[in-house]
Motif scaffolding. Structure first.
Motif, short mmCIF file in Angstrom:
data_model
loop_
_atom_site.label_atom_id
_atom_site.label_comp_id
_atom_site.label_asym_id
_atom_site.label_seq_id
_atom_site.Cartn_x
_atom_site.Cartn_y
_atom_site.Cartn_z
N PRO A 168 0.81 -1.24 0.00
CA PRO A 168 0.00 0.00 0.00
C PRO A 168 0.83 1.27 0.00
O PRO A 168 0.45 2.26 -0.61
CB PRO A 168 -0.82 -0.14 1.29
CG PRO A 168 -0.94 -1.61 1.52
CD PRO A 168 0.36 -2.20 1.03
N SER A 169 1.98 1.25 0.67
CA SER A 169 2.80 2.45 0.69
C SER A 169 3.34 2.79 -0.69
O SER A 169 3.49 3.96 -1.05
CB SER A 169 3.96 2.27 1.68
OG SER A 169 4.81 1.22 1.24
N GLU A 170 3.63 1.76 -1.50
CA GLU A 170 4.09 2.00 -2.86
C GLU A 170 2.98 2.62 -3.71
O GLU A 170 3.22 3.52 -4.53
CB GLU A 170 4.57 0.69 -3.49
CG GLU A 170 5.82 0.11 -2.82
CD GLU A 170 6.24 -1.20 -3.46
OE1 GLU A 170 5.42 -1.75 -4.25
OE2 GLU A 170 7.35 -1.65 -3.19
N GLN A 171 1.75 2.13 -3.54
CA GLN A 171 0.63 2.71 -4.27
C GLN A 171 0.44 4.18 -3.90
O GLN A 171 0.19 5.02 -4.75
CB GLN A 171 -0.65 1.92 -3.98
CG GLN A 171 -0.65 0.51 -4.55
CD GLN A 171 -1.94 -0.22 -4.25
OE1 GLN A 171 -2.58 0.04 -3.23
NE2 GLN A 171 -2.32 -1.11 -5.13
N GLU A 172 0.55 4.48 -2.62
CA GLU A 172 0.37 5.86 -2.16
C GLU A 172 1.46 6.76 -2.74
O GLU A 172 1.20 7.90 -3.14
CB GLU A 172 0.40 5.92 -0.63
CG GLU A 172 -0.85 5.36 0.03
CD GLU A 172 -2.09 6.10 -0.41
OE1 GLU A 172 -2.04 7.34 -0.53
OE2 GLU A 172 -3.11 5.44 -0.66
N GLU A 173 2.70 6.27 -2.80
CA GLU A 173 3.78 7.06 -3.35
C GLU A 173 3.56 7.31 -4.84
O GLU A 173 3.85 8.39 -5.36
CB GLU A 173 5.12 6.36 -3.13
CG GLU A 173 5.59 6.39 -1.68
CD GLU A 173 7.00 5.84 -1.54
OE1 GLU A 173 7.78 6.00 -2.50
OE2 GLU A 173 7.31 5.28 -0.49
N GLY A 174 3.02 6.30 -5.56
CA GLY A 174 2.71 6.47 -6.98
C GLY A 174 1.65 7.54 -7.20
O GLY A 174 1.79 8.41 -8.06
N ARG A 175 0.60 7.47 -6.38
CA ARG A 175 -0.46 8.48 -6.50
C ARG A 175 0.08 9.87 -6.15
O ARG A 175 -0.29 10.87 -6.78
CB ARG A 175 -1.63 8.12 -5.59
CG ARG A 175 -2.36 6.84 -5.99
CD ARG A 175 -3.64 6.67 -5.19
NE ARG A 175 -4.27 5.40 -5.46
CZ ARG A 175 -4.14 4.31 -4.71
NH1 ARG A 175 -3.39 4.36 -3.61
NH2 ARG A 175 -4.74 3.19 -5.04
N ALA A 176 0.93 9.93 -5.14
CA ALA A 176 1.49 11.21 -4.73
C ALA A 176 2.35 11.81 -5.85
O ALA A 176 2.34 13.02 -6.07
CB ALA A 176 2.32 11.05 -3.46
N ALA A 177 3.09 10.95 -6.58
CA ALA A 177 3.93 11.43 -7.67
C ALA A 177 3.07 12.03 -8.77
O ALA A 177 3.37 13.10 -9.32
CB ALA A 177 4.78 10.30 -8.23
N VAL A 178 1.99 11.34 -9.12
CA VAL A 178 1.08 11.85 -10.15
C VAL A 178 0.44 13.15 -9.69
O VAL A 178 0.29 14.11 -10.46
CB VAL A 178 -0.02 10.80 -10.48
CG1 VAL A 178 -1.04 11.39 -11.43
CG2 VAL A 178 0.62 9.57 -11.09
N LYS A 179 0.05 13.22 -8.42
CA LYS A 179 -0.56 14.44 -7.89
C LYS A 179 0.42 15.60 -7.96
O LYS A 179 0.04 16.74 -8.30
CB LYS A 179 -1.01 14.21 -6.45
CG LYS A 179 -1.74 15.39 -5.83
CD LYS A 179 -2.19 15.09 -4.42
CE LYS A 179 -2.91 16.29 -3.81
NZ LYS A 179 -3.33 16.03 -2.41
N ARG A 180 1.69 15.33 -7.65
CA ARG A 180 2.69 16.40 -7.72
C ARG A 180 2.83 16.93 -9.14
O ARG A 180 2.99 18.12 -9.37
CB ARG A 180 4.04 15.90 -7.20
CG ARG A 180 4.12 15.76 -5.68
CD ARG A 180 5.56 15.60 -5.23
NE ARG A 180 6.17 14.39 -5.75
CZ ARG A 180 6.11 13.20 -5.16
NH1 ARG A 180 5.44 13.06 -4.02
NH2 ARG A 180 6.72 12.16 -5.70
#
Length: 427
Positions: A101-113
């Motif tokens: 789950p932490s990897e998924q969150e980091e992926g979403r955060a990158a796209v959001k950035r």
């Protein structure tokens, strides 16, 4: 002597030679079976494999391993802008284990950035365009250049009330809009009607909420808009004081257009097809003065068009340049200069939109006004007059008339940053 796992039977025992051979065969078969079981077991636990090893670099990418995030827009972003994402380090061997789950969150955060960075960059560019337009207007009005034009240096209080009839006021949202005919003013008037709730829909009995539902012919009825010109009737001697307060605190905007293209658009709309009002007030005058019509000028637009008699673009330009026209009337609003409609040297506009960038400018303006969650700018039919038509439309106009016409509209070209139309002014 021959060695054997099974020595020959002792003489005198009851075991025959055939029985010993059977036992030997059974023992060998059992041993082979045990060896096969050991091989299968170790292959299963991957102690070793009977199959050739595969190069992990050619292992197919398992799409199920990629977190389900919003696709990244296709654009150029420098490596320093976005930090490496777990999406870029996929396992090279197959695995049924889903990403943490932490990897998924980091992926979403990158796209959001990335999305946020793109939004900031778009806002910066939009603001930059606005600052350039406002600065140019301020420079021209301040006299940075040799251009002079009527009313440039007068104070706002010196402007007659009748010349303030294009400034529409919405007190609810604290907005002032100066409308310019032939510059998307029908749709912006629709927006103002919805925001001010000044018109009730006959079908619902409630104020319109959708600009596109507002009938276009109704929005041009001056009685439904509150303009500065009406303040005198409402507030008497306090009207100028209230105007000054609203100009100081309200958000003020207008939309402009290439001046010559706007002229062509006005001519096509008012004289390119039968229009009784404009024919009676202007078209018949052009024909009688410059048309050399034998047998007299038709009385109605219908009669004129049926007879193949209608004003030409050259007659229209001649009419605009005729000193007698200015003495008789201060130009109709459809071809009156923007500086005479909206007084940009007396009013400090907060937003200057252009028809050439109508969609992006309208979107930005609604955000600035804080009403983008309430309303959308109508996506109706665009005006079809293009800047590329200028040369063809002016082809039959004598060069001296073209240059005089440019001098007449030069303040609008300069104030709003439109380039000098060299293709029209030079052969």
């Amino acid at each position: 002597a021959e060695l054997s796992l099974f020595p020959p039977p002792v003489s005198g025992s009851g075991v025959t030679m055939g029985t010993w051979r059977g036992l030997r065969v059974a023992f060998i078969i059992g041993s082979l079976f045990m060896i096969l079981l050991i091989i299968v077991y170790w292959d299963d636990v991957r102690g070793f494999s009977l199959y050739p090893l595969q190069d992990p670099k050619h292992e197919p990418l398992d799409l199920a391993l990629i977190p389900q995030t919003t696709p990244v827009p296709s654009c150029s972003i420098s490596a320093s802008t976005v930090r490496p994402s777990p999406l870029l380090s996929l396992p090279t061997t197959r695995s049924s284990t889903p990403p943490h789950p932490s990897e998924q969150e980091e992926g979403r955060a990158a796209v959001k950035r990335i999305d946020e960075e793109m939004a900031r960059e778009k806002k910066r560019v939009d603001n930059s365009h606005q600052e350039e337009r406002k600065q140019r207007l301020a420079d021209v009005c301040a006299g940075k250049g040799s251009l002079e034009f009527p009313g440039k240096t007068r104070a706002f209080d010196q402007i007659p009330n009748r010349e303030l009839d294009h400034l529409i006021v919405d007190d609810t949202h604290q907005i002032i809009y100066c409308y310019v005919p032939k510059v998307a003013c029908t749709n912006w008037k629709r927006v103002m009607v919805v925001l001010s709730q000044s018109l009730v829909s006959p079908s619902s009995g409630k104020p319109y909420t959708d600009p596109e539902a507002v009938p276009p012919d109704l929005v041009h009825n001056s009685s439904i808009h509150l303009t500065f010109a009406k303040f005198w009737r409402h507030y008497g001697s306090l009207s100028r004081h209230l105007m000054a307060l609203k100009l100081q605190h309200y958000t003020k905007f207008l939309f402009v257009r290439d001046p010559f293209v706007r002229l062509i658009s006005a001519f096509r709309n008012k004289f390119g097809k039968p229009n009784e009002d404009f024919y009676r007030q202007f078209g018949s005058v052009m024909l009688s003065r410059y048309g050399n019509v034998s047998g007299g000028v038709p009385k109605t637009a219908a009669e004129a068009f049926a007879a193949g008699i209608k004003p030409t673009f050259q007659q229209f330009i001649t009419y605009l340049l005729d000193p007698q026209t200015e003495r008789e009337t201060a130009f109709n609003e459809h071809w009156r200069q923007v500086y005479r409609l909206c007084h940009p040297c007396q009013i400090q506009y907060d937003f200057i939109g252009r028809l050439e960038t109508l969609e992006t400018d309208s979107e930005q303006l609604l955000r600035i006004l804080g009403v983008d969650h309430l309303i959308r700018f109508p996506t109706g039919a665009r005006n079809r007059t293009a800047a590329s038509w200028e040369r063809d439309w002016f082809a039959q106009i004598p060069m001296d008339m073209r240059r005089k016409l440019y001098k007449l509209y030069e303040p609008d070209f300069e104030l709003f940053g439109y380039p000098k139309p060299d293709s029209v002014l030079h052969r």
